[in-house]
Design a protein around this motif. Sequence first.
Motif, PDB file in Angstrom:
ATOM      1  N   GLU A  75       0.843  -1.184   0.000  1.00  0.00           N
ATOM      2  CA  GLU A  75       0.000   0.000   0.000  1.00  0.00           C
ATOM      3  C   GLU A  75       0.881   1.236   0.000  1.00  0.00           C
ATOM      4  OE1 GLU A  75      -2.172  -0.284   3.616  1.00  0.00           O
ATOM      5  OE2 GLU A  75      -0.544  -1.365   4.581  1.00  0.00           O
ATOM      6  N   LYS A  76       0.410   2.279  -0.700  1.00  0.00           N
ATOM      7  CA  LYS A  76       1.189   3.508  -0.773  1.00  0.00           C
ATOM      8  C   LYS A  76       0.617   4.542   0.186  1.00  0.00           C
ATOM      9  CE  LYS A  76       2.416   4.791  -5.098  1.00  0.00           C
ATOM     10  NZ  LYS A  76       2.161   5.039  -6.508  1.00  0.00           N
ATOM     11  N   LYS A  77       0.729   4.284   1.472  1.00  0.00           N
ATOM     12  CA  LYS A  77       0.217   5.272   2.423  1.00  0.00           C
ATOM     13  C   LYS A  77       1.387   5.939   3.123  1.00  0.00           C
ATOM     14  CE  LYS A  77       0.061   2.460   6.559  1.00  0.00           C
ATOM     15  NZ  LYS A  77      -0.609   2.172   7.811  1.00  0.00           N
ATOM     16  N   ILE A  78       1.122   7.090   3.675  1.00  0.00           N
ATOM     17  CA  ILE A  78       2.164   7.806   4.414  1.00  0.00           C
ATOM     18  C   ILE A  78       2.519   6.996   5.654  1.00  0.00           C
ATOM     19  CG2 ILE A  78       2.560   9.795   5.892  1.00  0.00           C
ATOM     20  CD1 ILE A  78       1.976  11.549   3.877  1.00  0.00           C
ATOM     21  N   ALA A  79       3.832   6.813   5.884  1.00  0.00           N
ATOM     22  CA  ALA A  79       4.281   6.055   7.049  1.00  0.00           C
ATOM     23  C   ALA A  79       3.892   6.805   8.319  1.00  0.00           C
ATOM     24  CB  ALA A  79       5.788   5.866   6.990  1.00  0.00           C
ATOM     25  N   GLU A  80       3.699   6.043   9.387  1.00  0.00           N
ATOM     26  CA  GLU A  80       3.342   6.664  10.659  1.00  0.00           C
ATOM     27  C   GLU A  80       4.429   7.650  11.077  1.00  0.00           C
ATOM     28  OE1 GLU A  80       0.501   6.298  12.235  1.00  0.00           O
ATOM     29  OE2 GLU A  80      -0.104   4.999  10.582  1.00  0.00           O
ATOM     30  N   GLN A 118       5.291  20.086  -0.628  1.00  0.00           N
ATOM     31  CA  GLN A 118       4.500  19.232  -1.518  1.00  0.00           C
ATOM     32  C   GLN A 118       5.310  18.067  -2.068  1.00  0.00           C
ATOM     33  OE1 GLN A 118       2.237  21.474  -4.529  1.00  0.00           O
ATOM     34  NE2 GLN A 118       3.080  20.082  -6.059  1.00  0.00           N
ATOM     35  N   GLU A 119       6.524  18.341  -2.512  1.00  0.00           N
ATOM     36  CA  GLU A 119       7.346  17.294  -3.110  1.00  0.00           C
ATOM     37  C   GLU A 119       7.880  16.328  -2.053  1.00  0.00           C
ATOM     38  OE1 GLU A 119       5.934  17.936  -5.862  1.00  0.00           O
ATOM     39  OE2 GLU A 119       7.708  17.475  -7.063  1.00  0.00           O
ATOM     40  N   LEU A 120       8.160  16.834  -0.857  1.00  0.00           N
ATOM     41  CA  LEU A 120       8.591  15.938   0.217  1.00  0.00           C
ATOM     42  C   LEU A 120       7.482  14.938   0.539  1.00  0.00           C
ATOM     43  CD1 LEU A 120      10.435  18.452   2.597  1.00  0.00           C
ATOM     44  CD2 LEU A 120      11.471  16.489   1.445  1.00  0.00           C
ATOM     45  N   LYS A 121       6.239  15.415   0.527  1.00  0.00           N
ATOM     46  CA  LYS A 121       5.106  14.515   0.772  1.00  0.00           C
ATOM     47  C   LYS A 121       5.017  13.429  -0.294  1.00  0.00           C
ATOM     48  CE  LYS A 121       1.949  17.574   3.222  1.00  0.00           C
ATOM     49  NZ  LYS A 121       1.057  18.710   2.929  1.00  0.00           N
ATOM     50  N   GLU A 122       5.165  13.831  -1.542  1.00  0.00           N
ATOM     51  CA  GLU A 122       5.111  12.874  -2.649  1.00  0.00           C
ATOM     52  C   GLU A 122       6.208  11.821  -2.522  1.00  0.00           C
ATOM     53  OE1 GLU A 122       3.237  12.229  -5.443  1.00  0.00           O
ATOM     54  OE2 GLU A 122       1.766  13.519  -4.457  1.00  0.00           O
ATOM     55  N   LEU A 123       7.422  12.299  -2.217  1.00  0.00           N
ATOM     56  CA  LEU A 123       8.551  11.384  -2.095  1.00  0.00           C
ATOM     57  C   LEU A 123       8.346  10.436  -0.919  1.00  0.00           C
ATOM     58  CD1 LEU A 123      11.474  13.851  -2.852  1.00  0.00           C
ATOM     59  CD2 LEU A 123      10.709  11.944  -4.273  1.00  0.00           C
ATOM     60  N   GLU A 124       7.716  10.945   0.139  1.00  0.00           N
ATOM     61  CA  GLU A 124       7.468  10.096   1.299  1.00  0.00           C
ATOM     62  C   GLU A 124       6.412   9.039   0.947  1.00  0.00           C
ATOM     63  OE1 GLU A 124       5.888  12.081   4.686  1.00  0.00           O
ATOM     64  OE2 GLU A 124       6.119  10.315   5.975  1.00  0.00           O
ATOM     65  N   MET A 125       5.384   9.452   0.214  1.00  0.00           N
ATOM     66  CA  MET A 125       4.341   8.507  -0.178  1.00  0.00           C
ATOM     67  C   MET A 125       4.899   7.392  -1.040  1.00  0.00           C
ATOM     68  SD  MET A 125       0.684  10.266  -0.835  1.00  0.00           S
ATOM     69  CE  MET A 125       1.254  11.425  -2.069  1.00  0.00           C
ATOM     70  N   ASN A 126       5.879   7.718  -1.854  1.00  0.00           N
ATOM     71  CA  ASN A 126       6.507   6.701  -2.697  1.00  0.00           C
ATOM     72  C   ASN A 126       7.667   5.997  -1.993  1.00  0.00           C
ATOM     73  OD1 ASN A 126       4.922   6.767  -5.099  1.00  0.00           O
ATOM     74  ND2 ASN A 126       5.823   8.759  -5.580  1.00  0.00           N
ATOM     75  N   LYS A 127       7.805   6.248  -0.698  1.00  0.00           N
ATOM     76  CA  LYS A 127       8.786   5.551   0.146  1.00  0.00           C
ATOM     77  C   LYS A 127      10.233   5.799  -0.254  1.00  0.00           C
ATOM     78  CE  LYS A 127       5.388   2.500   1.672  1.00  0.00           C
ATOM     79  NZ  LYS A 127       4.885   2.394   3.041  1.00  0.00           N
ATOM     80  N   LEU A 128      10.489   6.940  -0.851  1.00  0.00           N
ATOM     81  CA  LEU A 128      11.879   7.239  -1.202  1.00  0.00           C
ATOM     82  C   LEU A 128      12.571   7.952  -0.048  1.00  0.00           C
ATOM     83  CD1 LEU A 128      11.694   8.381  -4.917  1.00  0.00           C
ATOM     84  CD2 LEU A 128      11.868   6.117  -3.936  1.00  0.00           C
ATOM     85  N   ILE A 129      11.789   8.639   0.776  1.00  0.00           N
ATOM     86  CA  ILE A 129      12.373   9.325   1.931  1.00  0.00           C
ATOM     87  C   ILE A 129      11.520   9.045   3.162  1.00  0.00           C
ATOM     88  CG2 ILE A 129      13.284  11.188   0.489  1.00  0.00           C
ATOM     89  CD1 ILE A 129      11.085  12.986   1.551  1.00  0.00           C
ATOM     90  N   SER A 130      12.110   9.269   4.321  1.00  0.00           N
ATOM     91  CA  SER A 130      11.363   9.121   5.571  1.00  0.00           C
ATOM     92  C   SER A 130      11.351  10.470   6.284  1.00  0.00           C
ATOM     93  CB  SER A 130      12.026   8.080   6.462  1.00  0.00           C
ATOM     94  OG  SER A 130      13.319   8.522   6.830  1.00  0.00           O
TER      95      SER A 130
END
Lengths: 126, 126
Positions: A116-121, B60-72
């Motif tokens: 799933e592509k959700k925002i991590a906690e 906005q872009e940090l959120k996108e990158l986080e959603m795609n699990k590239l950054i935490s």
Amino acid sequence: MEPTNGKEACQAKLRASRDALEVIQGKWRIPIIVSLTYGNKRFGEIKKDIDDISPKMLSQELKELEMNKLISRTLYDSMPVTVEYALTPLGKSLNNLLQELLEWGIHFRSEMTGKEKKIAEVVVQH
Amino acid sequence: MEPTNGKEACQAKLRASRDALEVIQGKWRIPIIVSLTYGNKRFGEIKKDIDDISPKMLSQELKELEMNKLISRTLYDSMPVTVEYALTPLGKSLNNLLQELLEWGIHFRSEMTGKEKKIAEVVVQH
DNA sequence: GTAACTAGTTTCCACTGGGTAACTAGTTAC
DNA sequence: GTAACTAGTTACCCAGTGGAAACTAGTTAC
């Protein structure tokens, strides 16, 4: 890739990446170059490879790529006029970059499928 | 890279390239990742690295990158609240791709400097 | 109180990337 | 004549990208 302290090194890399992106960016340029990787092609042939590109965008992006010397355009005044597009040496120099892009695309897809592509906690630390 | 006849191979590469592009595309994502290559950073620090990005786009872009699990994203409720962004293993797996992108950016710039960027003459062949 | 630091959010607006559809233009075949 | 092939062009429209500036909110220092 070390987290070096070099502020200048980071700035230099940022400049280089933005130089490259300026030329390569957009939805269609990389796909067009990938298509030409499989041999010289005519307008209609590229269009067939990338079947959801509109003639407008294909024409526009081919012009941009030609202006940046990544591809060449050769007009043959044969029976029906044909135009052949080909990678220049500069275009071919994208080879390694394309290879890495393709490999990463495959890697990313395999990492993502089923997840799933959700925002991590959010982790709160005191 | 041979101009193989494989139509399927070409299509497979086109798919892979478009998968990758979907995640990486845009003016800011690669620069943000490059910045994080030099160590974990806070919002303001990334902003300082890429000084012409607006807080809106960075957020906005940090959120996108986080959603795609590239950054935490890690929130520390220290004296002034701080947030630390870091590359995930998936983000770090872009290493080779970034390296090639940077090298090509430098190569392209050196090829272009001093050369006029005009459309090449049309070659007519009979 | 005010200022300054943190990390954003919100609003408003402009530009352009990109899509759709119709049209141009020259040649060949019927 | 019409249709079909080549390679585009043109006009119109919309959604998304991105910029500028102001604003939120919590804490510390003065």
